[in-house]
Design an enzyme around this catalytic site. Structure first.
Site, PDB file in Angstrom:
ATOM      1  N   HIS A   5       0.833  -1.211   0.000  1.00  0.00           N
ATOM      2  CA  HIS A   5       0.000   0.000   0.000  1.00  0.00           C
ATOM      3  C   HIS A   5       0.864   1.256   0.000  1.00  0.00           C
ATOM      4  O   HIS A   5       0.392   2.347  -0.291  1.00  0.00           O
ATOM      5  CB  HIS A   5      -0.930  -0.014   1.221  1.00  0.00           C
ATOM      6  N   ASP A  62     -10.175 -10.366 -17.761  1.00  0.00           N
ATOM      7  CA  ASP A  62     -10.238 -11.570 -18.596  1.00  0.00           C
ATOM      8  C   ASP A  62      -8.847 -11.845 -19.163  1.00  0.00           C
ATOM      9  O   ASP A  62      -8.381 -11.156 -20.059  1.00  0.00           O
ATOM     10  CB  ASP A  62     -11.250 -11.366 -19.721  1.00  0.00           C
TER      11      ASP A  62
END
Length: 452
Positions: free
Chosen positions: A156, A395
């Protein structure tokens, strides 16, 4: 479910990073976020035979653009050494007592984050242990049924959830031969450290210390609960529940209320009741939510601006006498007003013509946030919305995810991460609470009415 980790390697960019990009200085906001990792797990029902090599090759290709992720963070210098050390790539297989586990069954029955922890790379649970730790770790777990889980963990300190979404979109497009033309539309930019350069500011208290010290005190004295007692549970608000909840709300100024905001209000209302049961009285309360400022600043930034650019939205202080009377509609308005105010307050943090240095605006916001979280008499409820970062569009060439789960963020109790479901008509809430509080929360009649 047992996880057998088969191999681990470092994937380096396909071509070397140029010398002029060797040192990446983190931004002022990056520096003051503290040390933690964030992660998502993408579940796919099918995969091609040679998937590991496809993932590795496309990862090496896309790391040319995301070069800093293959580097290492130098804490003392507040920069990333972009010398192409590599991203960690782990290959694993899922097993149970019968040497097999059904992916669809796992998706349907997972209610506890412990059930998916093994799908996350070990590095996710280690933060800043050494300067040679990878900034990104990926684990591809294969299921005997033919399914696949891809977990992506990132520091982060260098990326927020929006940036993680940009990376996954670019990587999946690079792996999918039908989507190669889409790579150019997910090209990252790394200009935020130039717009918000590093500035030494510890706010009078180190941010890491402020978050961890809360766990050293009795649960009744602090907002955050003992780290070891935090559990993470998954709740589903399905389409029917959201439709029912929205029908009870009159939109403010005629604007449509999002499903995420309604779910936040329902959970917040239940958590107020949990807090009252725990303390024997209502307490003053506030709701905190990070707000993605990309495309909202003046001038606006690209949605693919990478780094950290999510800032604090904090509601007004709700007095104890009012907290117990708030309904779902009032809480929806309370959260909405805070988000709009935060966007307005932070709009000029990157503006060269602003009358105040953007870093000073952020510093004031962080100082206020620390004071709120350190107040033992304040009930602070935290929400983070992960539903808008396109994870369900990833995808790689064998279809979109069957399910997307989060990596549990254990250090923070009384907090919830929200993710849309596959069809986009429901909301999954990953609730982080103390074990005792979680039991009380599950007994709440309104929660039982609207969740599955």
């Amino acid at each position: 479910m047992k996880i057998n980790k088969i191999s681990k390697k470092l994937i380096k960019p396909h071509t070397p990073t140029p010398p002029n990009l060797k040192n990446y200085n983190i931004s002022f906001l990056d520096k003051n976020l503290g040390a933690m990792n964030i992660a998502v797990v993408l579940f796919y029902q099918s995969k091609p035979e040679n998937i590991n090599s496809q993932l590795e090759e496309s990862l090496a290709k896309i790391l040319v653009q995301f070069y800093l992720l293959a580097g290492r963070y130098m804490k003392n210098d507040h920069l990333i050494d972009c010398s192409d050390q590599g991203v960690e790539f782990v290959v694993a297989e899922a097993l149970d007592d019968e040497d097999g586990v059904e992916l669809t069954e796992l998706v349907a029955k997972t209610t506890d984050a412990e059930q998916i922890n093994g799908l996350l790379p070990d590095q996710y649970f280690r933060v800043d242990e050494a300067s040679h730790d990878p900034l990104m770790s990926i684990q591809a777990t294969h299921f005997p049924c033919g399914g696949l889980a891809i977990a992506v963990s990132i520091s982060h300190r260098v990326f927020d959830v929006s940036s993680l979404g940009t990376f996954i979109a670019a990587w999946s497009n690079a792996c999918n031969p039908d989507n190669n033309k889409m790579v150019e539309f997910t090209t990252p930019s790394f200009e935020l450290p130039l717009l918000l350069p590093y500035k030494d500011h510890d706010f009078g208290i180190h941010l890491n210390k402020s978050s961890t010290d809360d766990h050293d005190h009795d649960d009744d004295d602090k907002n955050n609960n003992n780290n070891e007692n935090i559990v993470v549970k998954r709740l589903l608000f399905n389409k029917a529940a959201l439709t029912s909840l929205k029908s009870k709300i009159r939109p403010k100024n005629g604007k449509t209320v999002s499903g995420v905001r309604v779910v936040c209000a329902v959970i917040a209302k239940a958590l107020i009741r949990v807090d009252r049961a725990k303390h024997g009285r209502n307490r003053d309360m506030m709701i905190f939510q990070p707000v993605n400022m990309r495309e909202r600043t003046i001038p606006p930034q690209s949605k693919h601006a990478c780094g950290n650019l999510s800032l604090a939205s904090l509601t007004r202080r709700v007095a104890a006498s009012e907290a117990g009377e708030l309904g779902v509609e009032e809480l929806v308005d309370l959260i909405g007003d805070a988000v709009r105010k935060s966007i307005g307050d932070h709009a000029e943090i990157l503006s060269a013509t602003a009358t105040r240095d953007g870093r000073d605006i952020i510093a004031n916001s962080l100082e206020m946030l620390i004071k709120v979280f350190m107040n033992p008499e304040m009930n602070v409820v935290v929400f983070t919305d992960w539903s808008r970062f396109g994870f369900y569009e990833a995808d790689f060439g064998w279809g979109k995810p069957l399910w997307v789960s989060i990596g549990p963020q254990r250090p923070s109790g009384n907090s919830t991460v929200l993710m849309s479901n596959k069809d986009g008509d429901g909301i999954e809430a990953w609730l982080h609470l103390n074990q005792t509080d979680m039991h009380c929360f599950y007994q709440d009649e309104e929660i039982k009415l609207f969740t599955t």
